[in-house]
Design a protein around this motif. Structure first.
Motif, mmCIF file in Angstrom:
data_model
loop_
_atom_site.group_PDB
_atom_site.id
_atom_site.type_symbol
_atom_site.label_atom_id
_atom_site.label_comp_id
_atom_site.label_asym_id
_atom_site.label_seq_id
_atom_site.Cartn_x
_atom_site.Cartn_y
_atom_site.Cartn_z
ATOM 1 N N ALA A 1 0.819 -1.215 0.000
ATOM 2 C CA ALA A 1 0.000 0.000 0.000
ATOM 3 C C ALA A 1 0.854 1.267 0.000
ATOM 4 O O ALA A 1 0.473 2.274 -0.596
ATOM 5 C CB ALA A 1 -0.937 -0.002 1.205
ATOM 6 N N GLU B 1 1.550 6.701 -0.953
ATOM 7 C CA GLU B 1 0.201 7.080 -0.537
ATOM 8 C C GLU B 1 -0.337 5.939 0.311
ATOM 9 O O GLU B 1 -0.043 4.774 0.043
ATOM 10 C CB GLU B 1 -0.723 7.263 -1.740
ATOM 11 C CG GLU B 1 -0.401 8.442 -2.614
ATOM 12 C CD GLU B 1 -1.361 8.551 -3.797
ATOM 13 O OE1 GLU B 1 -2.017 7.541 -4.138
ATOM 14 O OE2 GLU B 1 -1.437 9.627 -4.384
ATOM 15 N N TYR B 2 -1.103 6.276 1.320
ATOM 16 C CA TYR B 2 -1.702 5.253 2.177
ATOM 17 C C TYR B 2 -3.147 5.670 2.391
ATOM 18 O O TYR B 2 -3.465 6.422 3.296
ATOM 19 C CB TYR B 2 -0.921 5.169 3.487
ATOM 20 C CG TYR B 2 -1.167 3.934 4.304
ATOM 21 C CD1 TYR B 2 -1.267 2.675 3.724
ATOM 22 C CD2 TYR B 2 -1.264 4.023 5.683
ATOM 23 C CE1 TYR B 2 -1.464 1.543 4.492
ATOM 24 C CE2 TYR B 2 -1.453 2.906 6.470
ATOM 25 C CZ TYR B 2 -1.554 1.665 5.873
ATOM 26 O OH TYR B 2 -1.747 0.539 6.645
ATOM 27 N N LEU B 3 -3.993 5.200 1.512
ATOM 28 C CA LEU B 3 -5.380 5.650 1.464
ATOM 29 C C LEU B 3 -6.277 4.823 2.382
ATOM 30 O O LEU B 3 -5.990 3.659 2.669
ATOM 31 C CB LEU B 3 -5.893 5.570 0.028
ATOM 32 C CG LEU B 3 -5.070 6.352 -0.998
ATOM 33 C CD1 LEU B 3 -5.583 6.097 -2.401
ATOM 34 C CD2 LEU B 3 -5.079 7.834 -0.673
ATOM 35 N N ALA B 4 -7.371 5.428 2.803
ATOM 36 C CA ALA B 4 -8.329 4.752 3.674
ATOM 37 C C ALA B 4 -8.847 3.465 3.037
ATOM 38 O O ALA B 4 -9.069 2.467 3.735
ATOM 39 C CB ALA B 4 -9.482 5.687 4.011
ATOM 40 N N SER B 5 -9.034 3.465 1.729
ATOM 41 C CA SER B 5 -9.516 2.262 1.051
ATOM 42 C C SER B 5 -8.499 1.124 1.171
ATOM 43 O O SER B 5 -8.874 -0.043 1.314
ATOM 44 C CB SER B 5 -9.828 2.551 -0.413
ATOM 45 O OG SER B 5 -8.674 3.033 -1.089
ATOM 46 N N GLU B 6 -7.212 1.461 1.125
ATOM 47 C CA GLU B 6 -6.164 0.442 1.275
ATOM 48 C C GLU B 6 -6.120 -0.073 2.711
ATOM 49 O O GLU B 6 -5.990 -1.283 2.943
ATOM 50 C CB GLU B 6 -4.809 1.017 0.865
ATOM 51 C CG GLU B 6 -4.740 1.346 -0.617
ATOM 52 C CD GLU B 6 -3.536 2.166 -1.006
ATOM 53 O OE1 GLU B 6 -3.012 1.928 -2.117
ATOM 54 O OE2 GLU B 6 -3.097 3.041 -0.222
ATOM 55 N N ASP C 1 -7.623 1.325 -4.357
ATOM 56 C CA ASP C 1 -7.907 2.717 -4.721
ATOM 57 C C ASP C 1 -8.461 2.838 -6.137
ATOM 58 O O ASP C 1 -8.702 3.935 -6.629
ATOM 59 C CB ASP C 1 -6.673 3.596 -4.560
ATOM 60 C CG ASP C 1 -5.478 3.118 -5.379
ATOM 61 O OD1 ASP C 1 -5.627 2.156 -6.163
ATOM 62 O OD2 ASP C 1 -4.397 3.709 -5.224
ATOM 63 N N ASP D 1 -0.821 1.273 -10.310
ATOM 64 C CA ASP D 1 0.314 2.109 -9.955
ATOM 65 C C ASP D 1 1.585 1.294 -10.198
ATOM 66 O O ASP D 1 1.748 0.219 -9.638
ATOM 67 C CB ASP D 1 0.224 2.521 -8.483
ATOM 68 C CG ASP D 1 1.298 3.496 -8.115
ATOM 69 O OD1 ASP D 1 2.453 3.054 -7.951
ATOM 70 O OD2 ASP D 1 1.000 4.696 -8.007
#
Length: 145
Positions: free
Chosen positions: A33, A38-43, A109, A113
């Motif tokens: 992730a 980036e460390y998104l809430a979805s991940e 996300d 990537d």
């Protein structure tokens, strides 16, 4: 004045837990992730779901485990040490499922990537997955993308 005479010592860092299969998997999921910085809430949510399903944990316990894995990932050794633990403790069929779960984190996300894919390939290879299984996991994750 007293500070110069008696400087405060920084508290001793909390020792990292000894990695086991749960911590190794969690740290690798976090590493995937974070590969694109980036460390998104979805991940995060997807990591929690994978940990809960894989280790039969309640949501709160999975979140606690993920938090521990985040600290371990920041300060722990590289990918080979984690994958070695998983290769020793988890049969091949389950490691393949873990590869698919990691793809799920990477795609949480909704976009591809290159950095995440590069990290995934390194992890899948270190897990001992065959090229055919790596390609299958990628194809399943990407679906229509």
């Amino acid at each position: 004045m007293l500070e110069r005479l008696f400087p405060r010592r920084a508290p001793a860092p909390t020792p990292l837990p000894q990695p086991n299969a749960q911590l190794a998997l969690g740290a690798l999921l976090v590493r995937v992730a974070l590969a694109n910085r980036e460390y998104l809430a979805s991940e995060v949510a997807h990591i929690d779901r994978v940990l809960a399903a894989t280790f039969d944990l309640k949501p709160l316990d999975a979140a606690k485990l993920r938090a521990e894995c985040e600290a371990l990932e920041r300060h722990a050794p590289g990918t080979p040490e984690f994958t070695e633990i998983l290769r020793e403790e988890i049969p091949y069929s389950e490691r393949f499922a873990l590869g698919e779960a990691m793809w799920g984190v990477a795609m949480a996300d909704g976009r591809r990537d290159p950095e995440e894919e590069e990290q995934l390939l390194a992890i899948e290879t270190a897990l001992g997955l065959t090229e055919e299984d790596i390609n299958t996991a990628r194809k399943n994750a990407l679906g229509g993308l």
